[in-house]
Design an enzyme around this catalytic site. Structure first.
Site, PDB file in Angstrom:
ATOM      1  N   ALA A  80      -6.848  -4.060  -7.818  1.00 27.27           N
ATOM      2  CA  ALA A  80      -7.856  -4.303  -6.774  1.00 27.27           C
ATOM      3  C   ALA A  80      -8.581  -3.034  -6.355  1.00 27.27           C
ATOM      4  O   ALA A  80      -9.292  -3.019  -5.367  1.00 27.27           O
ATOM      5  CB  ALA A  80      -7.185  -4.949  -5.553  1.00 27.27           C
ATOM      6  N   GLY A 109      -5.452   1.696  -6.420  1.00 31.31           N
ATOM      7  CA  GLY A 109      -4.551   2.633  -7.084  1.00 31.31           C
ATOM      8  C   GLY A 109      -3.123   2.143  -7.235  1.00 31.31           C
ATOM      9  O   GLY A 109      -2.185   2.945  -7.203  1.00 31.31           O
ATOM     10  N   ASP A 168      -6.230   9.372  -8.480  1.00 34.64           N
ATOM     11  CA  ASP A 168      -5.328   8.367  -7.893  1.00 34.64           C
ATOM     12  C   ASP A 168      -3.890   8.876  -7.827  1.00 34.64           C
ATOM     13  O   ASP A 168      -3.217   8.755  -6.799  1.00 34.64           O
ATOM     14  CB  ASP A 168      -5.360   7.066  -8.715  1.00 34.64           C
ATOM     15  CG  ASP A 168      -6.659   6.314  -8.546  1.00 34.64           C
ATOM     16  OD1 ASP A 168      -7.603   6.897  -7.992  1.00 34.64           O
ATOM     17  OD2 ASP A 168      -6.732   5.145  -8.968  1.00 34.64           O
TER      18      ASP A 168
END
Ligand SMILES: Nc1ncnc2c1ncn2[C@@H]1O[C@H](COP(=O)(O)OP(=O)(O)O)[C@@H](O)[C@H]1O
Ligand SMILES: C[C@@](O)(CCOP(=O)(O)O)CC(=O)O
Ligand SMILES: [Mg+2]
Length: 408
Positions: A119, A122, A183
């Site tokens: 989504a 991360g 991330d």
């Protein structure tokens, strides 16, 4: 090396400025989320069995240690002072990582996450950081985490976090080939950062901690449209090849706007003028991401709903193509306007999160730091895999709820 059960946990992130351009060595700004992944590591009943149990994605797999050609694999492993070294190529690193298990009994690795998967928040990096930190603990490559949840970050053990950060990038490479590293950097170190990957792949990326991260009022809305970061990153790469000059200009514009946003965010005084600038830059950033082809009708719908109720500036976050959008709320947004938007989001099947940014990075919950009479319950694999939802996981294990969590 510990053979007692333990947990590790690391957070997801929100990219405020610079997704995709980060892959092309442009600066990007991101902060840790209060949604996290948790990994339980426990000795297997049969010491020859290595077992992965990832119930969130319906994956369970076991290996018999004796079926793995450890001696051959070991020929490829490079180590310095007993620590496995990271190189640019992926395959030797995976082999190297696996070979860390040579000297440990069979283990169970069970993962649960409070992050929505795929989504844009991360989730892949949070898992990669959990696995890298667990392997580092098992291999004895990092010191025991010892910093309390409330302690100031000045006492942090930077070397160990750097080691985990580097190895988790290898995990992100498995997930999507060409990650920028932003991330896993946020999932490891927490807080908020300005991040820039170097053009020379051998050079370490530059990470500037943003200590006085401004108090941004943020709404996170999930389209719930699944997508894969790998496919979206590959799509941008194809666009770069086909329209190289045009695409280079878009990426340059993203670089300028991330730099401008950074200058505003590090100002000692962060007032209405600064928040307005951030909202304007947010709008521009979304437009540039649309130009790169990574939006989605559902993300545009979120933007239209937010814009029509004038609640703030909305952009997609993460790889796009579905997943989440963020809205930087107007300071004077009325409760009625906000409620109307939330109602419309819900009517369209979107899910809204209220989050706080800039939390803790990777942490560990060791067996001995849990009260003796609670250990069996806390480290129960059955209980862990059966938590019904995010709230149950947070209540039982949340780094902010459960005492005993330690950080590096
Ligand atoms: N809770 C989880 N359990 C197992 N694997 C997970 C979990 N969360 C994420 N993953 C892995 O990460 C992948 C999603 O990563 P990605 O496409 O980069 O999206 P994002 O990082 O934005 O959530 C999943 O397909 C899965 O391989
Ligand atoms: C698109 C990108 O900038 C961010 C991807 O984040 P996520 O996997 O969608 O959460 C890729 C990267 O920086 O590695
Ligand atoms: Mg990801």
């Amino acid at each position: 090396m510990s053979t007692k059960p333990f947990f590790v946990s690391s957070p997801g992130k929100v990219i405020l400025f610079g997704e995709h351009s980060a892959v092309y060595s442009k600066p990007a700004i991101a902060a840790a989320l209060d949604l996290r992944a948790y990994l339980l590591v426990k000795p297997s009943e049969d010491p020859n069995i290595i077992r992965l149990d990832f119930p969130d994605i319906g994956l369970s797999h076991s290996w018999n240690k004796n079926d793995i050609p450890w001696t051959k694999i070991k020929e490829y492993v490079q180590a310095k002072e007993g620590k496995p070294q990271i190189s640019e190529e992926l395959i030797p690193e995976i082999i190297d990582l696996l070979s860390d298990n040579l000297n440990v009994p069979g283990m169970l690795y069970s993962v649960r996450s409070t992050l929505p998967i795929g989504a844009g928040l991360g989730s892949s990096a949070a898992i990669a950081v959990c696995l890298a930190s667990a392997m580092s603990i098992l291999g004895g490559h990092v010191a025991k985490a010892s910093v309390d949840y409330d302690a100031k970050s000045t006492s942090k053990n930077h070397e160990d976090e750097e080691f985990i950060d580097k190895w988790s990038l290898m995990g992100e490479k498995c997930f999507h080939g060409n990650p920028s590293g932003i991330d896993n950097a946020v999932a490891t170190h927490g807080g908020a950062v300005m991040f820039q990957r170097m053009k020379n792949p051998a050079a370490p990326s530059v990470r500037t901690n943003m200590r006085n991260f401004p108090p941004i009022s943020l709404l996170l809305t999930n389209t719930k449209i699944p997508r894969s970061t790998a496919a979206l990153v590959a799509g941008v790469s194809a666009l770069n090849t086909k329209y190289s000059k045009t695409s280079a200009s878009i990426l340059d514009a993203m670089e300028h706007l991330a730099n401008e946003a950074y200058q505003v965010m590090v100002k000692p005084f962060f007032g209405p003028e600064e928040t307005r600038t951030l909202r304007e830059l947010t709008e521009i950033n979304h437009g540039l991401l649309v130009a790169l082809g990574v939006s989605h009708p559902s993300l545009e719908k979120i933007k239209i709903i937010g814009d029509s109720h004038r609640i703030g500036a909305t952009k997609l976050t993460g790889a796009g193509g579905g997943g989440c959008a963020i809205t930087l709320l107007n300071e004077n947004v009325s409760k009625a306007e906000l409620d109307n938007s939330l109602e419309e989001f819900e009517a369209n099947g979107f899910e809204t999160y209220r989050t706080s940014l800039g939390g803790k990075g990777v942490g560990a919950l060791y067996y001995e730091n849990v009260q003796e009479d609670k250990r069996e319950e806390v480290f129960s694999e059955i209980a862990f895999t059966k938590f019904k939802d995010r709230e149950e996981i947070i209540q039982a294990l949340g780094v902010q709820n459960v005492s005993g969590w330690k950080f590096w």
